[in-house]
Design a protein around this motif. Structure first.
Motif, PDB file in Angstrom:
ATOM      1  N   ALA A 126      14.910   3.722 -13.852  1.00 39.97           N
ATOM      2  CA  ALA A 126      14.842   4.262 -12.882  1.00 39.97           C
ATOM      3  C   ALA A 126      13.686   3.618 -12.366  1.00 39.97           C
ATOM      4  O   ALA A 126      14.013   3.319 -11.076  1.00 39.97           O
ATOM      5  N   GLN A 127      12.566   3.127 -12.820  1.00 39.34           N
ATOM      6  CA  GLN A 127      11.352   2.893 -12.122  1.00 39.34           C
ATOM      7  C   GLN A 127      11.601   1.432 -12.160  1.00 39.34           C
ATOM      8  O   GLN A 127      10.666   1.757 -10.400  1.00 39.34           O
ATOM      9  N   SER A 128      11.791   1.432 -12.535  1.00 35.52           N
ATOM     10  CA  SER A 128      12.352  -0.532 -12.215  1.00 35.52           C
ATOM     11  C   SER A 128      13.327  -0.495 -10.810  1.00 35.52           C
ATOM     12  O   SER A 128      12.871  -1.726  -9.999  1.00 35.52           O
ATOM     13  N   VAL A 129      14.035   0.560 -10.064  1.00 32.46           N
ATOM     14  CA  VAL A 129      14.953   0.271  -9.498  1.00 32.46           C
ATOM     15  C   VAL A 129      14.149   1.121  -7.881  1.00 32.46           C
ATOM     16  O   VAL A 129      14.127   0.101  -6.839  1.00 32.46           O
ATOM     17  N   LEU A 130      13.731   1.588  -8.188  1.00 34.34           N
ATOM     18  CA  LEU A 130      12.538   1.989  -7.278  1.00 34.34           C
ATOM     19  C   LEU A 130      10.947   0.879  -7.061  1.00 34.34           C
ATOM     20  O   LEU A 130      10.689   0.767  -5.736  1.00 34.34           O
ATOM     21  N   LEU A 131      10.891   0.446  -7.788  1.00 34.16           N
ATOM     22  CA  LEU A 131       9.877  -0.849  -7.514  1.00 34.16           C
ATOM     23  C   LEU A 131      10.726  -1.322  -6.597  1.00 34.16           C
ATOM     24  O   LEU A 131      10.027  -2.463  -6.305  1.00 34.16           O
ATOM     25  N   ASP A 132      11.223  -2.109  -7.075  1.00 34.70           N
ATOM     26  CA  ASP A 132      13.039  -2.902  -6.173  1.00 34.70           C
ATOM     27  C   ASP A 132      13.005  -2.206  -4.602  1.00 34.70           C
ATOM     28  O   ASP A 132      12.886  -3.117  -4.374  1.00 34.70           O
ATOM     29  N   ARG A 133      12.987  -1.650  -5.363  1.00 35.04           N
ATOM     30  CA  ARG A 133      13.596  -0.728  -3.238  1.00 35.04           C
ATOM     31  C   ARG A 133      12.272  -0.511  -2.807  1.00 35.04           C
ATOM     32  O   ARG A 133      12.775  -0.674  -1.805  1.00 35.04           O
ATOM     33  N   TYR A 134      10.968  -0.832  -3.380  1.00 31.41           N
ATOM     34  CA  TYR A 134      10.353  -0.943  -2.244  1.00 31.41           C
ATOM     35  C   TYR A 134       9.466  -1.533  -2.452  1.00 31.41           C
ATOM     36  O   TYR A 134       8.075  -1.757  -1.912  1.00 31.41           O
ATOM     37  N   LYS A 136       4.979  -5.847   0.172  1.00 28.63           N
ATOM     38  CA  LYS A 136       4.484  -6.883   1.321  1.00 28.63           C
ATOM     39  C   LYS A 136       4.147  -6.808   3.124  1.00 28.63           C
ATOM     40  O   LYS A 136       3.465  -7.459   3.386  1.00 28.63           O
ATOM     41  N   VAL A 137       4.637  -6.150   3.177  1.00 26.71           N
ATOM     42  CA  VAL A 137       4.786  -5.883   3.989  1.00 26.71           C
ATOM     43  C   VAL A 137       3.198  -4.923   4.837  1.00 26.71           C
ATOM     44  O   VAL A 137       2.390  -5.608   5.210  1.00 26.71           O
ATOM     45  N   ILE A 138       2.861  -4.214   3.657  1.00 30.95           N
ATOM     46  CA  ILE A 138       1.478  -3.661   3.657  1.00 30.95           C
ATOM     47  C   ILE A 138       0.383  -4.612   3.476  1.00 30.95           C
ATOM     48  O   ILE A 138      -0.655  -4.851   3.571  1.00 30.95           O
ATOM     49  N   ALA A 139       0.914  -5.685   2.377  1.00 29.94           N
ATOM     50  CA  ALA A 139       0.121  -6.357   1.775  1.00 29.94           C
ATOM     51  C   ALA A 139      -0.678  -7.570   2.801  1.00 29.94           C
ATOM     52  O   ALA A 139      -1.811  -7.939   3.025  1.00 29.94           O
ATOM     53  N   ARG A 140       0.783  -7.352   4.021  1.00 30.80           N
ATOM     54  CA  ARG A 140       0.592  -8.448   4.987  1.00 30.80           C
ATOM     55  C   ARG A 140      -0.691  -8.374   5.753  1.00 30.80           C
ATOM     56  O   ARG A 140      -1.113  -8.297   6.540  1.00 30.80           O
ATOM     57  N   ALA A 185      -9.312 -12.604   6.659  1.00 30.08           N
ATOM     58  CA  ALA A 185      -9.818 -13.922   5.636  1.00 30.08           C
ATOM     59  C   ALA A 185     -10.613 -13.876   4.655  1.00 30.08           C
ATOM     60  O   ALA A 185     -11.701 -12.790   5.011  1.00 30.08           O
ATOM     61  N   GLY A 186     -10.615 -14.479   3.785  1.00 30.27           N
ATOM     62  CA  GLY A 186     -11.330 -14.702   2.574  1.00 30.27           C
ATOM     63  C   GLY A 186     -11.065 -13.734   1.567  1.00 30.27           C
ATOM     64  O   GLY A 186     -11.574 -13.189   0.468  1.00 30.27           O
ATOM     65  N   ILE A 187     -10.040 -12.782   2.136  1.00 29.30           N
ATOM     66  CA  ILE A 187      -9.499 -12.142   0.553  1.00 29.30           C
ATOM     67  C   ILE A 187      -7.596 -12.804   0.446  1.00 29.30           C
ATOM     68  O   ILE A 187      -7.195 -12.682   1.091  1.00 29.30           O
ATOM     69  N   ASP A 188      -7.713 -13.190  -0.730  1.00 34.10           N
ATOM     70  CA  ASP A 188      -6.350 -13.069  -1.455  1.00 34.10           C
ATOM     71  C   ASP A 188      -5.422 -12.200  -1.161  1.00 34.10           C
ATOM     72  O   ASP A 188      -5.606 -10.809  -1.626  1.00 34.10           O
ATOM     73  N   LYS A 189      -4.331 -13.192  -0.394  1.00 33.26           N
ATOM     74  CA  LYS A 189      -3.121 -12.092   0.084  1.00 33.26           C
ATOM     75  C   LYS A 189      -2.299 -11.275  -1.613  1.00 33.26           C
ATOM     76  O   LYS A 189      -2.417 -10.071  -1.610  1.00 33.26           O
ATOM     77  N   ASP A 190      -2.225 -12.040  -2.568  1.00 32.87           N
ATOM     78  CA  ASP A 190      -2.194 -12.277  -3.860  1.00 32.87           C
ATOM     79  C   ASP A 190      -2.312 -10.824  -3.926  1.00 32.87           C
ATOM     80  O   ASP A 190      -1.904 -10.160  -5.124  1.00 32.87           O
ATOM     81  N   ASP A 191      -4.095 -10.971  -4.606  1.00 34.04           N
ATOM     82  CA  ASP A 191      -4.568  -9.475  -4.634  1.00 34.04           C
ATOM     83  C   ASP A 191      -4.170  -8.231  -4.109  1.00 34.04           C
ATOM     84  O   ASP A 191      -3.551  -7.862  -4.918  1.00 34.04           O
ATOM     85  N   VAL A 192      -4.151  -8.343  -3.098  1.00 34.49           N
ATOM     86  CA  VAL A 192      -3.470  -7.210  -1.744  1.00 34.49           C
ATOM     87  C   VAL A 192      -2.408  -6.498  -2.581  1.00 34.49           C
ATOM     88  O   VAL A 192      -2.096  -5.696  -2.710  1.00 34.49           O
ATOM     89  N   ALA A 193      -1.002  -7.696  -3.138  1.00 33.08           N
ATOM     90  CA  ALA A 193       0.129  -7.112  -3.160  1.00 33.08           C
ATOM     91  C   ALA A 193       0.545  -6.756  -4.777  1.00 33.08           C
ATOM     92  O   ALA A 193       0.347  -5.616  -4.434  1.00 33.08           O
ATOM     93  N   GLN A 194      -0.947  -7.291  -5.608  1.00 30.66           N
ATOM     94  CA  GLN A 194      -0.247  -6.859  -6.109  1.00 30.66           C
ATOM     95  C   GLN A 194      -1.074  -5.287  -6.470  1.00 30.66           C
ATOM     96  O   GLN A 194      -0.884  -4.276  -7.794  1.00 30.66           O
ATOM     97  N   THR A 195      -2.121  -5.198  -5.896  1.00 30.55           N
ATOM     98  CA  THR A 195      -3.052  -3.987  -6.562  1.00 30.55           C
ATOM     99  C   THR A 195      -2.488  -2.750  -5.339  1.00 30.55           C
ATOM    100  O   THR A 195      -1.550  -1.808  -5.982  1.00 30.55           O
ATOM    101  N   ALA A 196      -1.185  -3.613  -3.912  1.00 29.76           N
ATOM    102  CA  ALA A 196      -0.321  -1.971  -3.635  1.00 29.76           C
ATOM    103  C   ALA A 196       1.159  -1.932  -4.481  1.00 29.76           C
ATOM    104  O   ALA A 196       1.474  -0.800  -4.595  1.00 29.76           O
TER     105      ALA A 196
END
Length: 197
Positions: free
Chosen positions: A25-33, A38-42, A47-58
Motif C-alpha cells: 500500500a505504501q509503495s502504491v502511494l509513493l508511485d501515485r504521488y 517531481k513537480v514540487i522539487a523542480r 542555482a547551486g542546490i542539487d535538484k536530486d537532493d530536493v527530490a529525495q527530501t520531497a
C-alpha cells in the motif's frame, strides 16, 4: 488486498493500510504521488542546490505524510501531502542556501576551521516534533477560525489548485471560491495582527 485492489484503492484506504505496515500500500502511494514530488522539487530547485537532493527530501516528506496522515483532521491526503512536501523542500533549500552562504562568506578568510566548511545544519528530532505540533495547532486554529468548508478551500488553494478546480471539487462557483479565499485571507491577517499585538 490484490494488486488490482491496491491500485484502485482510495488514498485514505492506502494510508490506513500503510500505517499498519502494508508495504505494498505504501509503495502504491509513493508511485501515485511521484509526479507531485517531481513537480514540487523542480519548483524549489535553485542555482547551486542539487535538484536530486530536493527530490529525495520531497520523497522522504511524502513517506512521512503517508505515515502521519489522519483523515479526522479534515484535509484530503493529497492536500496534506502537498503541504508536507512543500514545507520539507523549502526547509531543504533554506538549509542548503545557508550552507552555501556560509561557504561563500568564508572564502578568503582563515579564521574558521577547515572542517566547518562542510557542516550542514539539520533540525533535531525534537525540533521536527515541535514543528509538527506547531503545524497541527496552526491547522486546528485555522479550522476553528474559518469553519471546515472554508478551511478545506484554503488548503486546496495552498496545495496549488486553481479556483476552477476548487469549485469543481467542492461543488460551488469559482466566484464563491474567490469570495471565500478573500474572506479567509482577511481573517488570517487579522488573527496574525492580533497575535503580534
Amino acid at each position: 488486498m490484490t494488486e488490482k485492489e491496491l491500485i484502485s484503492a482510495s488514498d485514505a484506504v492506502l494510508t490506513a493500510a500503510a500505517q499498519k505496515g502494508d508495504k505494498a500500500a505504501q509503495s502504491v502511494l509513493l508511485d501515485r504521488y511521484e509526479s507531485l514530488v517531481k513537480v514540487i522539487a523542480r519548483s524549489f530547485s535553485v542555482a547551486g542546490i542539487d535538484k536530486d537532493d530536493v527530490a529525495q527530501t520531497a520523497r522522504i516528506a511524502l513517506l512521512n505524510a503517508i505515515m502521519t496522515y489522519d483523515p479526522e483532521k479534515g484535509a484530503e491526503f493529497k492536500t496534506y501531502a502537498t503541504v508536507c512536501i512543500k514545507n520539507r523542500a523549502l526547509d531543504t533549500v533554506k538549509s542548503a542556501r545557508r550552507t552555501l552562504d556560509n561557504e561563500l562568506s568564508r572564502d578568503g578568510t582563515e579564521s574558521e576551521p577547515e572542517d566547518d566548511k562542510d557542516a550542514t545544519v539539520f533540525p533535531s528530532p525534537e525540533e521536527i516534533y515541535l514543528q509538527k505540533e506547531a503545524e497541527t495547532a496552526l491547522y486546528d486554529a485555522l479550522r476553528t477560525l474559518l469553519g471546515q468548508r472554508d478551511f478545506d478551500i484554503l488548503m486546496l488553494y495552498i496545495a496549488g489548485m486553481s479556483y476552477k478546480e476548487i469549485s469543481e471539487k467542492i461543488g460551488i462557483t469559482a466566484k464563491k471560491v474567490d469570495n471565500t479565499l478573500y474572506s479567509a485571507k482577511k481573517k488570517v491577517s487579522s488573527l496574525i495582527k492580533t497575535l503580534k499585538g
